[in-house]
Design an enzyme around this catalytic site. Structure first.
Site, PDB file in Angstrom:
ATOM      1  N   LYS A 198       0.809  -1.222   0.000  1.00 41.09           N
ATOM      2  CA  LYS A 198       0.000   0.000   0.000  1.00 41.09           C
ATOM      3  C   LYS A 198       0.842   1.272   0.000  1.00 41.09           C
ATOM      4  O   LYS A 198       0.424   2.307  -0.491  1.00 41.09           O
ATOM      5  CB  LYS A 198      -0.971  -0.013   1.177  1.00 41.09           C
ATOM      6  N   GLU A 248      -9.339   7.369   3.304  1.00 42.27           N
ATOM      7  CA  GLU A 248     -10.270   6.491   4.004  1.00 42.27           C
ATOM      8  C   GLU A 248      -9.493   5.268   4.439  1.00 42.27           C
ATOM      9  O   GLU A 248      -8.479   4.919   3.838  1.00 42.27           O
ATOM     10  CB  GLU A 248     -11.404   6.074   3.060  1.00 42.27           C
ATOM     11  N   SER A 269       1.701  -9.766  -1.006  1.00 46.47           N
ATOM     12  CA  SER A 269       1.398  -8.333  -0.936  1.00 46.47           C
ATOM     13  C   SER A 269       1.782  -7.706   0.392  1.00 46.47           C
ATOM     14  O   SER A 269       2.074  -6.518   0.461  1.00 46.47           O
ATOM     15  CB  SER A 269      -0.088  -8.111  -1.218  1.00 46.47           C
TER      16      SER A 269
HETATM   17  C1  LIG Z   1      -5.157  -3.999   1.605  1.00 51.74           C
HETATM   18  C2  LIG Z   1      -4.420  -5.252   1.324  1.00 51.74           C
HETATM   19  C3  LIG Z   1      -4.784  -6.126   0.271  1.00 51.74           C
HETATM   20  C4  LIG Z   1      -5.995  -5.912  -0.586  1.00 51.74           C
HETATM   21  O1  LIG Z   1      -6.003  -4.745  -1.325  1.00 51.74           O
HETATM   22  P1  LIG Z   1      -5.757  -4.718  -2.904  1.00 51.74           P
HETATM   23  O2  LIG Z   1      -6.117  -3.329  -3.263  1.00 51.74           O
HETATM   24  O3  LIG Z   1      -6.654  -5.745  -3.516  1.00 51.74           O
HETATM   25  O4  LIG Z   1      -4.329  -5.026  -3.138  1.00 51.74           O
HETATM   26  C5  LIG Z   1      -3.994  -7.233   0.026  1.00 51.74           C
HETATM   27  N1  LIG Z   1      -2.923  -7.520   0.786  1.00 51.74           N
HETATM   28  C6  LIG Z   1      -2.538  -6.726   1.814  1.00 51.74           C
HETATM   29  C7  LIG Z   1      -1.343  -7.106   2.612  1.00 51.74           C
HETATM   30  C8  LIG Z   1      -3.276  -5.571   2.125  1.00 51.74           C
HETATM   31  O5  LIG Z   1      -2.894  -4.786   3.148  1.00 51.74           O
END
Ligand SMILES: *Cc1c(COP(=O)(O)O)cnc(C)c1O
Length: 421
Positions: free
Chosen positions: A88, A110, A378
């Protein structure tokens, strides 16, 4: 379909907003186009990506996992090593830098579970911007560790008490603030959704993940069969996939939250379940989990980041066209994947990312050994200790919490005395 045409990806996307938001959105679109054509902006972005976020993030060969599963080679893009623990920050830093270039000193955002709020608060601290994060009152209460982090970074957390007091009310409140203060304020939207131009902006800043993966896999001569990412709103997946969208290969696989089962309210499967339908919400047209009256259905997932009723418009369009394949993983499969990669690779997946890990565990044995599949981790799982511990070690966790309460209440007199001075 690597970017939108007039804000649309086939029939999805658009800019379904009140008149007052048209001008700030149009200005943002122009400013973004100018910034991306400005060498000095791109140089500043890439310096901060390197020194502050810690890019590039590694591409790890998961050797033991590959041997155990006995099929395609599994590689993990360690996006969780980015500063603040997830992807993020890529978007937060990009948009905050853009806001600075536009002469805006105040940032609003948000947040639902708090991850985007934390990333934006950190980016604002780094870049010297004033930060207000809108968060539903219910989320403020259940996500205290993230509220504490945002406040440490100097952000004001505005508790939203309207509606269901969760994410969608926080978005509405942020939109209202932006409409009232467009000259001083930029709204950092957290995923690849919302009204145009946000889906293009967020994909572009998250595209650094895919560009690195493309280079890293070419350097190693990998024969990549598939890229796998979890899909909440869709920012990590679309960024990861973006350099590959216009070619026929590799396969691009998005994994939604299967929650506890296929029933209504039991998951957040917009593309794979049977409750997803076309709709317009919060400024964009896409696939949503809606009831017959067009109201958002409840969703469920063990991972807060995937627990959302909508999906980014570009992902919806690429899902409909077949370029992106969608599947889902259950809560239980995600928990198993957390354990599998922790034990065998020393890598702790976030619960969101573990949905992608679960699909890799299913897919790898079906493919030949000379092929590679790449999973986007992610985020890292440190943040999930409050959710995984009660599942993995229920008795020990309960006893730990009791001991903590005793400790704090036992010291209550001392704390009161300190406060009174
Ligand atoms: C917020 C988040 C997601 C989901 O958000 P996307 O916009 O679909 O990427 C996925 N993995 C992590 C670690 C997150 O913090």
């Amino acid at each position: 379909m690597a970017c939108s045409e007039n804000g649309f990806f086939d029939k999805f996307g658009g800019k379904y907003v009140a008149e007052v938001l048209r001008r700030p959105l149009d200005e943002l679109e122009v400013a973004f186009g100018e910034a991306m054509a400005d060498e000095s902006f791109l140089a500043e972005l890439s310096e901060i990506q390197r020194d502050y976020i810690g890019r590039e993030t590694p591409l790890l060969f998961a050797k033991t996992a590959t041997e155990i599963l006995g099929g395609a080679q599994i590689y993990i893009k360690l996006e969780g090593l980015a500063n603040t623990g997830a992807h993020k920050i890529n978007n937060a830093i990009g948009q905050c830098l853009l806001a600075k270039r536009m002469g805006k000193k105040r940032i609003i955002a948000e947040t639902g579970a708090g991850q985007h709020g934390v990333a934006t608060a950190a980016a604002c601290a780094k870049l010297g911007l004033d930060c207000t994060v809108y968060m539903g009152e219910v989320d403020v209460r259940r996500q205290q560790p993230n509220v504490a982090a945002m406040e440490l970074y100097g952000a004001k957390v505005h508790s939203v008490t309207s509606g269901s007091r969760t994410l969608k009310d926080a978005v509405n409140e942020a939109m209202r603030d932006w409409a009232a203060n467009p000259d001083t304020t930029h709204y950092v939207l957290g995923s690849a959704l919302g009204p145009a131009p946000f889906p293009d902006i967020v994909r572009t800043f998250q595209g650094v993940i895919g560009r690195e993966v493309k280079r890293q896999s070419e350097e190693r001569n990998l024969d990549v069969a598939a890229l796998i990412a979890c899909v909440g709103g869709g920012s990590n997946s679309i960024g990861f996939f973006s350099p590959f969208i216009d070619s026929d290969s590799p396969r691009l696989i998005g994994v939604e939250a299967g929650g506890v089962g296929p029933g209504v309210g039991e998951n957040a499967s917009r593309m794979t379940g049977n409750a997803g339908r076309d709709g317009i919400m919060q400024g964009y047209k896409s696939r949503f989990l809606l009831d017959d009256d067009g109201q958002a259905l409840p969703t469920r997932s063990i991972s807060a980041g995937l627990d959302y009723c909508g999906i980014g418009p570009q992902l919806a369009a690429l899902g409909m066209s077949g370029r992106i394949e969608f599947t889902s993983a259950l809560d239980s499969e995600a928990l198993d994947a957390v354990k599998f990669f922790a034990k065998n690779e020393g890598v702790l997946f976030a619960l969101e990312s573990a949905h992608a890990g679960a699909e890799a565990i299913r897919l790898a044995p079906t493919l030949p050994k000379n092929k590679a599949i790449i999973v986007n981790m992610s985020g890292r799982g440190d943040k999930d200790v409050f959710i995984t511990s009660p599942v993995f070690r229920p008795a020990e966790w309960l006893s730990f919490l009791h001991a903590e309460i005793d400790r704090l209440e036992g010291n209550k007199d001392i704390h009161d005395a300190e406060r009174m001075g």
